[in-house]
Design an enzyme around this catalytic site. Structure first.
Site, PDB file in Angstrom:
ATOM      1  N   LYS A   1       0.826  -1.218   0.000  1.00 13.74           N
ATOM      2  CA  LYS A   1       0.000   0.000   0.000  1.00 13.74           C
ATOM      3  C   LYS A   1       0.861   1.270   0.000  1.00 13.74           C
ATOM      4  O   LYS A   1       0.472   2.285  -0.558  1.00 13.74           O
ATOM      5  CB  LYS A   1      -0.899   0.019   1.240  1.00 13.74           C
TER       6      LYS A   1
ATOM      7  N   ASN B   1      -4.701   1.441  -1.631  1.00 12.85           N
ATOM      8  CA  ASN B   1      -5.040   0.007  -1.648  1.00 12.85           C
ATOM      9  C   ASN B   1      -5.659  -0.432  -2.962  1.00 12.85           C
ATOM     10  O   ASN B   1      -6.009  -1.589  -3.128  1.00 12.85           O
ATOM     11  CB  ASN B   1      -5.978  -0.347  -0.478  1.00 12.85           C
TER      12      ASN B   1
ATOM     13  N   ASP C   1     -10.116   2.160   1.594  1.00 15.11           N
ATOM     14  CA  ASP C   1     -10.335   1.891   3.025  1.00 15.11           C
ATOM     15  C   ASP C   1     -11.112   3.050   3.646  1.00 15.11           C
ATOM     16  O   ASP C   1     -11.875   2.870   4.599  1.00 15.11           O
ATOM     17  CB  ASP C   1      -9.000   1.705   3.758  1.00 15.11           C
TER      18      ASP C   1
ATOM     19  N   GLY D   1      -2.147   2.634  13.472  1.00 14.38           N
ATOM     20  CA  GLY D   1      -1.408   1.964  12.391  1.00 14.38           C
ATOM     21  C   GLY D   1      -1.993   2.301  11.036  1.00 14.38           C
ATOM     22  O   GLY D   1      -2.663   3.323  10.858  1.00 14.38           O
TER      23      GLY D   1
ATOM     24  N   ASN E   1      -3.635   5.338  21.428  1.00 15.33           N
ATOM     25  CA  ASN E   1      -2.838   4.207  20.946  1.00 15.33           C
ATOM     26  C   ASN E   1      -1.927   3.707  22.049  1.00 15.33           C
ATOM     27  O   ASN E   1      -1.524   4.471  22.939  1.00 15.33           O
ATOM     28  CB  ASN E   1      -1.984   4.654  19.744  1.00 15.33           C
ATOM     29  N   ARG E   2      -1.631   2.414  21.976  1.00 19.10           N
ATOM     30  CA  ARG E   2      -0.715   1.800  22.949  1.00 19.10           C
ATOM     31  C   ARG E   2       0.586   2.606  23.020  1.00 19.10           C
ATOM     32  O   ARG E   2       1.075   2.918  24.092  1.00 19.10           O
ATOM     33  CB  ARG E   2      -0.444   0.352  22.500  1.00 19.10           C
ATOM     34  N   THR E   3       1.123   2.951  21.857  1.00 27.84           N
ATOM     35  CA  THR E   3       2.312   3.808  21.829  1.00 27.84           C
ATOM     36  C   THR E   3       1.818   5.237  21.583  1.00 27.84           C
ATOM     37  O   THR E   3       1.436   5.587  20.455  1.00 27.84           O
ATOM     38  CB  THR E   3       3.265   3.358  20.694  1.00 27.84           C
TER      39      THR E   3
END
Ligand code: NAP
Length: 529
Positions: free
Chosen positions: A310, A331, A347, A372, A393-395
């Site tokens: 992508k 995409n 998307d 992401g 986000n986790r990070t």
């Protein structure tokens, strides 16, 4: 004066030949019987049998009871990649008796043909023809696709009725070599060309369209006689191999792995439903250059691309819409008639369309969990629609960076309980089959009316179940998958997509897949309590 060699029989072979083999005659003939519901042309691989000659009376009976079918007999020797441990003379004997038993074509490896003496081969050919059968001489390369023209010349030296060249595809471009060979040889010969392996699917499907006499299929899953062989049902129902012609537009879904992609099922159903002469093939891509070569030279009319292509494909686009450029990921490729590639990101439609059917996006507050690739399309697309977008986000730093680029806001996880949103979208893999973590956020953080989970395997994720139990509106990742596909269909065909049919087939496939996963896991439980 030697007796004149009988003329080659005039054969009009169907486009599809189902190859059957078995380790016993009972297994071989029961598979052949089973294959008859889908095919009228069978290849009997005699070499895996412990005593191929012993199966010939049964072969004769089978063909006598099924006079409407055509049959090939093959008894490939071990040194030529088969299973038969006997001598060259035994192989010739078995093939001749198979012809006398009613087979219409006998397949002799080129290596075997080269080991015969001239008079031996002349006698064999005359006897095969006298039995009313044709001689096919075959070449197999089990490691690569190289020197196909030389292989064809080796075969043609024996003036067979059919020339069969089989190689192994290591790249998508290897298919082009096979298709070119078919195009060249089919002008004056009956030719069969195939590249084995997953990458070779293009040659298996498009061989007959390029001029091949026929292509091979397996009777079902797990009983393939060659690597990359596709089942006859798949070739007929999904890829409509018998209807492909020069006008058929070819599309691909490219990635690695790609074997389980639902895009061919979804798009081929849509093409058929709308009577569009087009097919989509799964393309196993190891390098972008390889995909671009196939795209230019086959040529492909469009490609659905998955990660990491992508992003990698962007420098090769002649044009892309401004949103795709801002997202930095594409995409969907559309190839114009002059070969130029235009990129789109569908998307975005996959996220926006399901939401706008349930709420007004302008001015709404939407939380995106994750930062992401999938999150990027959601964030940029929703900001463009006028929504106020928050990212957690986790990070955290990744959320901050994305928020800065997309004019959204990053939120730390500990702030979620204090906030209310109109919709929450999970873009993390949490909840996916096999993922360790089932919920991307906790129950007390689910402060929204609408909950959208991009995960679609399983169809009903822990997050969606929780949201439903609290009376919230839910949107599944399946709807996103179908909507991004619907947009691709519109870009490629200029027509509205048959969304309901696309949804129905993908949902059914996922449910069947989950059912079979469940059956496997419960039978494993039984075996290993
Ligand atoms: P990606 O680029 O690898 O991003 C994954 C994101 O999830 C990252 O932000 C990552 O956080 C976060 N994450 C991963 N594991 C996590 C965990 N255990 N706990 C919390 N956060 C975690 O993947 P992607 O391409 O965006 O795909 C994400 C999901 O969307 C996949 O499940 C994919 O199947 C699905 N998807 C669905 C569709 C559809 O049509 N329905 C389309 C595209 C994608 P870090 O930054 O901290 O690593």
């Amino acid at each position: 004066m030697p007796a004149p060699v009988p003329a080659a029989p005039r054969l009009r072979a169907p486009r599809l030949c189902v190859a059957v083999q078995g380790s016993t005659p009972a297994e071989l003939f029961s598979r052949a019987e089973g294959a008859l519901k889908d095919a009228r042309f069978l290849e009997f691989r005699l070499d895996p049998l412990p005593k191929p000659a012993a199966a010939l009376p049964q072969l004769k009976d089978f063909l006598a009871h099924n006079r409407e079918i055509m049959a090939i007999a093959t008894c490939r020797r071990k040194e030529n990649g088969g299973h038969f441990a006997g001598s060259l003379t035994s192989e010739l004997d078995i093939l001749l008796h198979a012809a006398e038993a009613g087979c219409h074509i006998v397949d002799l490896e080129v290596e075997s043909a080269e080991q015969t003496t001239k008079p031996q081969l002349a006698r064999f050919r005359a006897a095969v023809r006298a039995a009313g059968a044709a001689l096919l001489v075959s070449f197999h390369d089990f490691t690569r696709t190289k020197g196909l023209a030389q292989a064809a010349q080796r075969i043609q030296a024996f003036e067979p009725d059919f020339v069969k060249v089989v190689s192994t595809a290591r790249t998508l471009a290897d298919n082009l070599a096979v298709l070119r060979l078919i195009e060249d040889l089919s002008l004056h010969s009956n030719v069969i060309g195939i590249a084995m392996g997953e990458e070779g699917i293009v040659s298996r499907l498009l061989g007959p369209r390029a001029g091949a006499a026929f292509t091979f299929a397996s009777a079902g899953e797990g009983v393939e006689t060659a690597p990359g062989q596709t089942t006859v049902r798949t070739l007929v129902d999904l890829y409509r191999v018998e209807q492909l012609d020069q006008a058929t537009r070819i599309f691909g879904v490219a990635g690695n792995p790609i074997g389980h992609s639902l895009s061919p099922l979804m798009h081929n159903t849509a093409f058929r439903r709308e009577s569009i002469n087009a097919i989509m093939l799964p393309l196993k891509v190891k390098s972008l250059d390889d995909l671009l070569t196939l795209t230019r030279e086959l040529p492909l009319s469009g490609v659905a691309v998955t990660m990491p292509l992508k992003q990698d494909v962007l420098p090769h686009l002649a044009n892309m819409d401004p949103l795709t450029s801002r997202i930095g990921a594409c995409n969907t490729l559309r190839v114009s008639s002059d070969g130029k590639i235009v990129g789109f990101n569908t998307d975005v439609a996959g996220v926006v369309r399901p939401l706008e059917r349930r709420m007004r996006l302008r001015g709404s507050r939407i939380l995106v969990v994750g930062a992401g690739g999938a999150a990027r399309a959601a964030v940029f697309g929703l900001v463009e629609q006028g929504a106020e977008v928050f990212i957690t986000n986790r990070t955290h730093e990744t959320a901050v960076a994305l928020a800065r680029k997309a004019k959204a806001k990053a939120v730390k996880r500990d702030q979620l309980v204090k906030n209310r949103f109109d919709a929450i979208i999970n873009t993390t893999p949490c909840g996916m089959t096999g993922a360790i973590q089932s919920l991307p956020i906790a129950e007390n953080e689910l402060n929204a009316h609408v909950v959208f989970d991009m995960v679609y395997n399983p169809l009903d994720t822990a997050l969606l179940k929780l949201a439903r139990s609290r009376g919230l509106t839910v949107i599944s990742g399946l709807e996103m998958f179908v909507q991004q596909g619907a947009r691709q269909f519109e870009i490629w065909t200029g027509k509205p997509a048959p969304e309901a049919d696309m949804l129905r087939v993908v949902e059914l496939a996922l449910r069947n897949h989950q059912k079979s996963d469940h059956t496997v896991s419960s039978s494993n439980h039984k075996k290993h309590p």
